[in-house]
Design an enzyme around this catalytic site. Structure first.
Site, PDB file in Angstrom:
ATOM      1  N   LYS A  97      33.883  47.334  38.933  1.00 17.72           N
ATOM      2  CA  LYS A  97      33.872  48.763  38.603  1.00 17.72           C
ATOM      3  C   LYS A  97      34.165  49.084  37.141  1.00 17.72           C
ATOM      4  CE  LYS A  97      35.576  51.401  42.324  1.00 17.72           C
ATOM      5  NZ  LYS A  97      36.855  51.797  42.925  1.00 17.72           N
TER       6      LYS A  97
ATOM      7  N   GLY B 186      42.781  38.524  38.686  1.00 16.00           N
ATOM      8  CA  GLY B 186      42.793  37.699  39.900  1.00 16.00           C
ATOM      9  C   GLY B 186      41.486  36.977  40.169  1.00 16.00           C
TER      10      GLY B 186
END
Ligand code: AMP
Length: 396
Positions: free
Chosen positions: A200, A353
């Site tokens: 995003k 991550g």
């Protein structure tokens, strides 16, 4: 430059030292730790405190318990793993605070020994930055050390509140993370290239904006690039695209031109019929993304274009996969770019991550100069924000 006091600037010998660590590690369904990187990264600070004969009191959060004890989020597996790594017993308490815990630390514990409190997020006062809870934690010790870079962007009781009640300094991991990431912003060896991917645009708005004032080139790939491609006037078919961010993307394209930043978008795309690991796929140029197909990875010409830019850079920061790398059919872009960064000879820094998962998957983790232990914290630092867990430590 790191302008906060560290564990080396304060006397810890024969002191009770409360250390905030980030042991938010992934566990499988049998409560086995699947990745102990965060525990390993805390060892320099812990070993220093052992050598300097402090009483070491560790505290951390793990997962997202809802302010009450939940067995699957207890820190027992973490204490066990730490104990294996340092070859020393780590006494784990089943509560965060009790009179017995305080009595144990004050009267029974020896210097050079380690205890661990229970998951801080079992108490709702942790996230609420409750001052009474901070005081209670502080009452266990003489000195507070924050080594939890991954939690430094959270104004929680064990991160921020507690610094009002104890002398507060940074641990070695905290110092290293801040030094590496701020040197990217302040004094990168040029040319400085940043590569951003991931799903995003809206997650990375502020980072893009801030970095456009710092970098020489910026590569955008992954899901977020379709919003930028659309802003440049291309049709993106069924690819993920945030229509409400198109104006922002246009502004960023203009800002890049104004700042003389070479902003690169994919020139070709691997598209799929549907969002599925085995979906029909083909490679198309960005001018001809079919209306009912979706972009899943960058194409071969994009890989070559991005590799050329990587070979010119002397500093590279990377956050976010360039395609749906979890599926082999769409992992070539991420793997190729990760490998090219690792082999570039530049100063290479990665964070986030999914980015770390990709580095592990391709065995590239140790080839990077620095891999940040804090996804959210590293991004907020690169946004130019002041992080509460750092700002609240004592100045040098
Ligand atoms: P983030 O958490 O924003 O870093 O996004 C990471 C996720 O973005 C990964 O799970 C990727 O699978 C996903 N991703 C990357 N490229 C695409 C794409 N073209 N379409 C959909 N998802 C993507």
């Amino acid at each position: 430059m790191f302008n906060k006091k560290t564990i080396e600037d304060i006397d810890v010998k024969n002191k009770k030292v409360l250390v905030r660590v980030d042991y938010n590690v992934p566990l499988d369904e049998n409560l086995n730790i699947t990745d102990d990187t965060r525990i390993i990264l805390s060892l320099p600070t812990i070993n220093y405190l052992i050598e300097n004969e402090a009483k070491i009191i560790l505290m951390s959060h793990l997962g997202r318990p809802k302010g009450v004890p939940e067995d699957r989020y207890r820190l027992d597996p973490v204490a066990k793993r730490l104990s294996e790594l340092i070859g020393k017993e780590v006494k784990k308490f089943d509560e965060i605070y009790s009179d017995e815990i305080k009595d144990y630390i004050d009267n029974k514990m020896n210097y050079g020994e380690i205890v661990m409190l229970e998951n801080l997020r079992f108490d709702p006062r942790e996230k609420a930055n409750d001052s009474e809870f901070s005081k209670l934690l502080a009452s266990l010790a003489d000195v507070y050390v924050n080594d939890a870079f991954g939690a430094a962007h959270r104004a929680h009781a064990s991160v921020e509140g507690i610094t009002h009640y104890l002398p507060a300094v940074a641990g070695f991991l905290m110092k290293k993370e801040v030094e590496v990431l701020t040197s990217l912003l302040e004094s990168p060896k040029r040319p400085f290239l940043t590569i951003l991917g991931g799903a995003k645009v809206s997650d990375k708005i502020k980072v893009i904006e801030n970095l456009l004032g710092k970098v020489d080139s910026l590569i955008l790939g992954g899901g977020m690039s379709y919003t930028f491609l659309k802003a440049r006037g291309y049709g993106v078919g069924k690819s993920i695209c945030e229509d409400d961010q198109i104006d922002f993307a246009k502004d960023m394209l203009a800002l890049a031109r104004k700042n003389n930043v070479n902003l690169l978008l994919p020139v070709d795309i691997v598209v799929a019929k549907e969002f599925d690991s085995e979906a029909d796929k083909k490679m198309v140029s960005v001018q001809s993304i079919p209306e009912d197909w979706m972009g899943m990875d960058i194409g071969d010409r994009s890989i070559e274009l991005f590799k050329e830019e990587i070979s010119r850079a002397n500093t590279i920061f990377w956050n976010g996969p360039l395609g749906v790398f979890e599926w082999d059919n769409f992992s070539k872009g991420t793997k190729s770019i990760a490998t090219a960064i690792a082999e570039s000879g530049a100063v290479t820094v990665a964070g986030g991550g999914d980015t770390i998962a990709a580095l592990k998957k391709y065995n590239l983790f140790s080839k990077f100069t620095h891999v940040s232990s804090g996804g959210g914290a590293s991004m907020e630092l690169l946004e130019g924000k002041e992080l509460p867990g750092i700002a609240s430590l004592m100045d040098k």
